[in-house]
Enzyme design. Structure first.
Site, PDB file in Angstrom:
ATOM      1  N   SER A  25       0.783  -0.985  -0.031  1.00 57.96           N
ATOM      2  CA  SER A  25       0.073   0.188   0.182  1.00 57.96           C
ATOM      3  C   SER A  25       0.807   1.198   0.183  1.00 57.96           C
ATOM      4  O   SER A  25       0.512   2.241  -0.402  1.00 57.96           O
ATOM      5  CB  SER A  25      -0.726   0.218   1.292  1.00 57.96           C
ATOM      6  OG  SER A  25      -1.539  -1.046   1.427  1.00 57.96           O
ATOM      7  N   HIS A  29      -1.927  -3.357  -6.652  1.00 55.22           N
ATOM      8  CA  HIS A  29      -2.643  -2.915  -5.526  1.00 55.22           C
ATOM      9  C   HIS A  29      -3.976  -3.163  -5.355  1.00 55.22           C
ATOM     10  O   HIS A  29      -4.879  -2.163  -6.230  1.00 55.22           O
ATOM     11  CB  HIS A  29      -2.194  -1.378  -5.200  1.00 55.22           C
ATOM     12  CG  HIS A  29      -2.537  -1.123  -3.970  1.00 55.22           C
ATOM     13  ND1 HIS A  29      -3.049   0.217  -3.730  1.00 55.22           N
ATOM     14  CD2 HIS A  29      -2.770  -1.585  -2.682  1.00 55.22           C
ATOM     15  CE1 HIS A  29      -3.159   0.499  -2.556  1.00 55.22           C
ATOM     16  NE2 HIS A  29      -3.059  -0.576  -1.792  1.00 55.22           N
ATOM     17  N   GLU A  35      -4.740  -0.973  -8.721  1.00 56.80           N
ATOM     18  CA  GLU A  35      -3.637   0.171  -9.124  1.00 56.80           C
ATOM     19  C   GLU A  35      -2.628  -0.675  -9.589  1.00 56.80           C
ATOM     20  O   GLU A  35      -1.901  -1.312  -8.978  1.00 56.80           O
ATOM     21  CB  GLU A  35      -3.134   1.196  -8.199  1.00 56.80           C
ATOM     22  CG  GLU A  35      -4.478   2.070  -7.545  1.00 56.80           C
ATOM     23  CD  GLU A  35      -3.819   2.981  -6.516  1.00 56.80           C
ATOM     24  OE1 GLU A  35      -4.331   3.819  -6.321  1.00 56.80           O
ATOM     25  OE2 GLU A  35      -2.925   2.653  -5.692  1.00 56.80           O
ATOM     26  N   ASN A  90      -4.341   6.508  -2.269  1.00 52.08           N
ATOM     27  CA  ASN A  90      -3.846   6.868  -0.782  1.00 52.08           C
ATOM     28  C   ASN A  90      -3.414   8.350  -0.932  1.00 52.08           C
ATOM     29  O   ASN A  90      -3.253   8.928   0.118  1.00 52.08           O
ATOM     30  CB  ASN A  90      -2.791   5.841  -0.165  1.00 52.08           C
ATOM     31  CG  ASN A  90      -3.599   4.985   0.396  1.00 52.08           C
ATOM     32  OD1 ASN A  90      -4.884   4.892   0.794  1.00 52.08           O
ATOM     33  ND2 ASN A  90      -3.106   3.604   0.355  1.00 52.08           N
TER      34      ASN A  90
HETATM   35  N1  NAD Z   1      -5.694  -4.726   4.621  1.00 54.60           N
HETATM   36  C1  NAD Z   1      -5.693  -3.834   3.597  1.00 54.60           C
HETATM   37  O1  NAD Z   1      -6.754  -3.140   3.682  1.00 54.60           O
HETATM   38  C2  NAD Z   1      -4.690  -3.638   2.435  1.00 54.60           C
HETATM   39  C3  NAD Z   1      -5.179  -3.033   1.383  1.00 54.60           C
HETATM   40  C4  NAD Z   1      -4.206  -3.042   0.304  1.00 54.60           C
HETATM   41  C5  NAD Z   1      -2.937  -3.533   0.472  1.00 54.60           C
HETATM   42  N2  NAD Z   1      -2.728  -3.889   1.531  1.00 54.60           N
HETATM   43  C6  NAD Z   1      -1.047  -4.406   1.653  1.00 54.60           C
HETATM   44  O2  NAD Z   1      -1.293  -5.881   1.722  1.00 54.60           O
HETATM   45  C7  NAD Z   1      -0.454  -6.404   2.439  1.00 54.60           C
HETATM   46  C8  NAD Z   1      -0.799  -7.523   3.424  1.00 54.60           C
HETATM   47  O3  NAD Z   1      -1.759  -6.859   4.237  1.00 54.60           O
HETATM   48  P1  NAD Z   1      -2.937  -7.728   5.081  1.00 54.60           P
HETATM   49  O4  NAD Z   1      -3.891  -6.734   5.386  1.00 54.60           O
HETATM   50  O5  NAD Z   1      -3.354  -8.840   3.948  1.00 54.60           O
HETATM   51  O6  NAD Z   1      -2.038  -8.241   6.181  1.00 54.60           O
HETATM   52  P2  NAD Z   1      -2.396  -9.215   7.082  1.00 54.60           P
HETATM   53  O7  NAD Z   1      -1.549  -9.356   8.205  1.00 54.60           O
HETATM   54  O8  NAD Z   1      -3.885  -9.720   7.202  1.00 54.60           O
HETATM   55  O9  NAD Z   1      -1.704 -10.837   6.310  1.00 54.60           O
HETATM   56  C9  NAD Z   1      -0.063 -10.761   5.996  1.00 54.60           C
HETATM   57  C10 NAD Z   1       0.015 -12.295   5.917  1.00 54.60           C
HETATM   58  O10 NAD Z   1       1.300 -12.532   5.430  1.00 54.60           O
HETATM   59  C11 NAD Z   1       2.076 -13.341   6.352  1.00 54.60           C
HETATM   60  N3  NAD Z   1       3.484 -13.171   6.181  1.00 54.60           N
HETATM   61  C12 NAD Z   1       4.202 -12.187   6.902  1.00 54.60           C
HETATM   62  N4  NAD Z   1       5.406 -12.311   6.387  1.00 54.60           N
HETATM   63  C13 NAD Z   1       5.482 -13.245   5.516  1.00 54.60           C
HETATM   64  C14 NAD Z   1       6.780 -13.822   4.714  1.00 54.60           C
HETATM   65  N5  NAD Z   1       7.956 -13.510   4.876  1.00 54.60           N
HETATM   66  N6  NAD Z   1       6.305 -14.787   3.826  1.00 54.60           N
HETATM   67  C15 NAD Z   1       5.032 -15.235   3.933  1.00 54.60           C
HETATM   68  N7  NAD Z   1       3.967 -15.005   4.636  1.00 54.60           N
HETATM   69  C16 NAD Z   1       4.384 -13.725   5.413  1.00 54.60           C
HETATM   70  C17 NAD Z   1       1.427 -13.198   7.552  1.00 54.60           C
HETATM   71  O11 NAD Z   1       1.624 -14.325   8.340  1.00 54.60           O
HETATM   72  C18 NAD Z   1       0.041 -13.020   7.189  1.00 54.60           C
HETATM   73  O12 NAD Z   1      -0.666 -14.341   7.088  1.00 54.60           O
HETATM   74  C19 NAD Z   1       0.562  -5.277   3.059  1.00 54.60           C
HETATM   75  O13 NAD Z   1       1.766  -5.024   2.002  1.00 54.60           O
HETATM   76  C20 NAD Z   1      -0.378  -4.198   2.955  1.00 54.60           C
HETATM   77  O14 NAD Z   1       0.146  -2.864   3.055  1.00 54.60           O
HETATM   78  C21 NAD Z   1      -3.371  -4.060   2.744  1.00 54.60           C
END
Ligand code: NAD
Length: 503
Positions: free
Chosen positions: A125, A146, A158, A196
């Protein structure tokens, strides 16, 4: 340019099976891809797949998916416990923890595991695609993809290019996102990408109006919803997103832009973060979510008598509504406003009512806010000039009520609520165009699909009139003398040259 999407026969890997990864895996599997789902935490990928299964079961219950399609879709998602098992993938979408070094490390490992032709996509993000790519042997194969939360529902993707990203890779991901039923937009890797970044004023202006004591959160939210046509007001949305997350995004864009005052974070929001009042998830934010019955009401003016006679001067934005409601009125030349019982009701031009009144020899002045669509708006905000007697509010309020609007009387803050927010959203969008972040059409698409704005900020500004939006910004800038409100050079150029953002 017609790029080719990844064929449905190509295996896709999703790494990180949390909120976003599970959603992305579902999207790719829905499009027919075999999906390899991996998470560093043992059992997390299986849990992610189970979560997808439960979500799909709800769709089956609602009759929106057949049981057979659910089984087929789930059957295409394979949980793998080892990173090495992702080797066959032609596309890897990463949705792991938001840490630069961890993402770089994972992509470096994937470069060694997968073929040279694999496309590496990150769902980050806030991190720079260029910076993630800097650690890679083949940064040209890395692109931002994204998604928005929840990924299966939200249409926007995106597609973000870093400095080294091969345009053909970005084209392929753009086409692939389209083939997955999404609406892709292109952006250059810059802080906050499109959504964002351009959305910052939506929160910032609400926070500023609150900080200046002009209105409370419930009133600002109601005016933005019922007047602006936004699905949610800024305070209820920040409470939903979580103040830790929302404040971190603002702070990261602010820091990444070397402290540009445009993105200055709010002390009001920091107080909530410091207090641990993070919004819905902690039970308290701007609102108290522990007791629904205690939800505060928007400030709403009591019923005032309808006006006996009104005179509409110039091109008041209220004129179509006055005509639609069949309200008897006279017409006159003059500033685009409505005169009612000696009070001049004018749309906000970014000055305070006090300043407008002073410029008119201290005439009684009340200013009203902008509406997304006056014919469907349910509420507007008004403010009276300091030198206008409080009794002068009644005729203005009575007129607006006669037009079917609820009225929130707020303190005399420049640009009221919707006016300043929409002008600042358009200003940010104009700067994003100027700086080559994205095309105007893609920005408007991103803001309507990514954050559900009723209109794209640039199309909205064109509807208001670019000249008027520029005037609003100039007036805010003159009042505050803060860099935050400096009008975009591109907006100014369009106004002077008679240009538009949309053909
Ligand atoms: N939550 C949102 O609204 C949102 C929206 C768009 C983008 N994002 C981006 O998406 C990504 C994930 O966000 P999320 O909200 O799904 O997080 P989350 O915490 O729900 O999930 C992340 C997952 O990644 C796993 N993980 C962490 N490190 C790891 C590694 N080295 N190898 C493999 N797995 C690993 C964790 O165990 C977890 O299950 C981030 O980069 C975030 O910025 C989030």
């Amino acid at each position: 340019m017609t790029a080719t999407a990844l064929p449905a026969s190509a295996p896709v890997a999703v790494i990180g099976a949390g909120t976003m990864g599970a959603g992305i895996a579902q999207v790719a599997a829905s499009a027919g891809h075999g999906v390899l789902l991996h998470d560093a935490v043992p059992g997390a990928a299986a849990a992610g797949r189970d979560g997808i299964g439960r979500g799909l079961a709800r769709l089956v219950d609602k009759g929106r998916l057949s049981a057979a399609d659910r089984e087929a879709l789930l059957g295409r998602i394979t949980v793998v416990e080892r990173l090495a098992d992702l080797a066959p993938a032609r596309l890897v979408v990463e949705a792991i923890v938001e840490k630069l070094e961890v993402k770089q490390q994972v992509f470096r490992a994937l470069e060694d595991l997968c073929g040279a032709e694999v496309i590496l996509a990150t769902n980050t993000s806030s991190l720079s695609i260029t910076a993630i790519g800097a650690a890679l042997a083949r940064p040209q194969r890395l692109v931002g993809m994204h998604f928005f939360n929840p990924a299966p529902v939200m249409a926007l993707v995106e597609v973000i290019s870093g400095v080294a990203t091969d345009p053909a890779v970005a084209d392929c991901i753009h086409a692939t996102a389209g083939a997955w039923g999404k609406t892709p937009v292109r952006a250059r890797s810059t802080p906050g990408f499109i959504v964002n970044r351009v959305a910052r004023p939506f929160y910032a202006e609400g926070l500023r109006v609150l900080q200046e004591g002009a209105a409370d959160p419930a009133t600002i939210d109601a005016v933005m919803r019922q007047g602006g046509g936004f699905r949610m007001g800024p305070f209820e949305l920040m409470d939903l997103i979580g103040h830790d997350v929302n404040y971190a995004v603002t702070s990261s864009v602010f820091a990444a832009c070397y402290g540009d005052a445009r993105f200055l974070p709010s002390l009001v929001q920091k107080e909530l973060v410091d207090a641990g009042w993070l919004g819905r998830k902690s039970g308290r934010g701007f609102y108290d979510h522990r007791d629904a019955a205690a939800a505060p009401l928007a400030a709403t003016a009591d019923a005032a008598p309808p006006p006996a006679r009104v005179t509409v001067s110039g091109d008041s934005p209220l004129l179509p509504l006055i005509a639609a409601r069949g309200l008897a009125h006279d017409r006159a030349d003059g500033p685009g406003g409505v005169e009612v019982d000696g009070v001049l009701l004018l749309p906000s031009d970014g000055r305070t009512a006090t300043e407008v009144s002073a410029s008119l020899g201290d005439r009684p002045v009340v200013v009203h806010d902008l509406a997304g669509d006056w014919l469907t708006a349910g509420r507007t905000a008004v403010a009276r000039a300091d030198q206008t007697p409080a009794a002068a509010l009644a005729p203005a309020v009575g007129l607006l009520q006669a037009l079917g609007l609820e009225v929130s009387v707020i303190d005399d803050v420049p640009g009221l609520i919707v006016t300043r927010t929409v002008a600042m959203l358009a200003n940010e969008a104009a700067d994003a165009v100027l700086q080559g972040v994205a095309a105007a059409a893609d920005i408007d698409t991103a803001m309507t699909l990514g954050v559900n704005y009723p209109r794209g900020p640039l199309a909205w500004a064109e509807g208001i009139g670019l000249g008027r939006v520029h005037t609003i910004l100039e007036n805010l800038f003159t009042t505050y003398r803060e860099d935050r409100y400096r009008p975009s050079a591109l907006l100014r150029r369009k106004v002077l040259g008679g240009g538009r953002f949309h053909a």
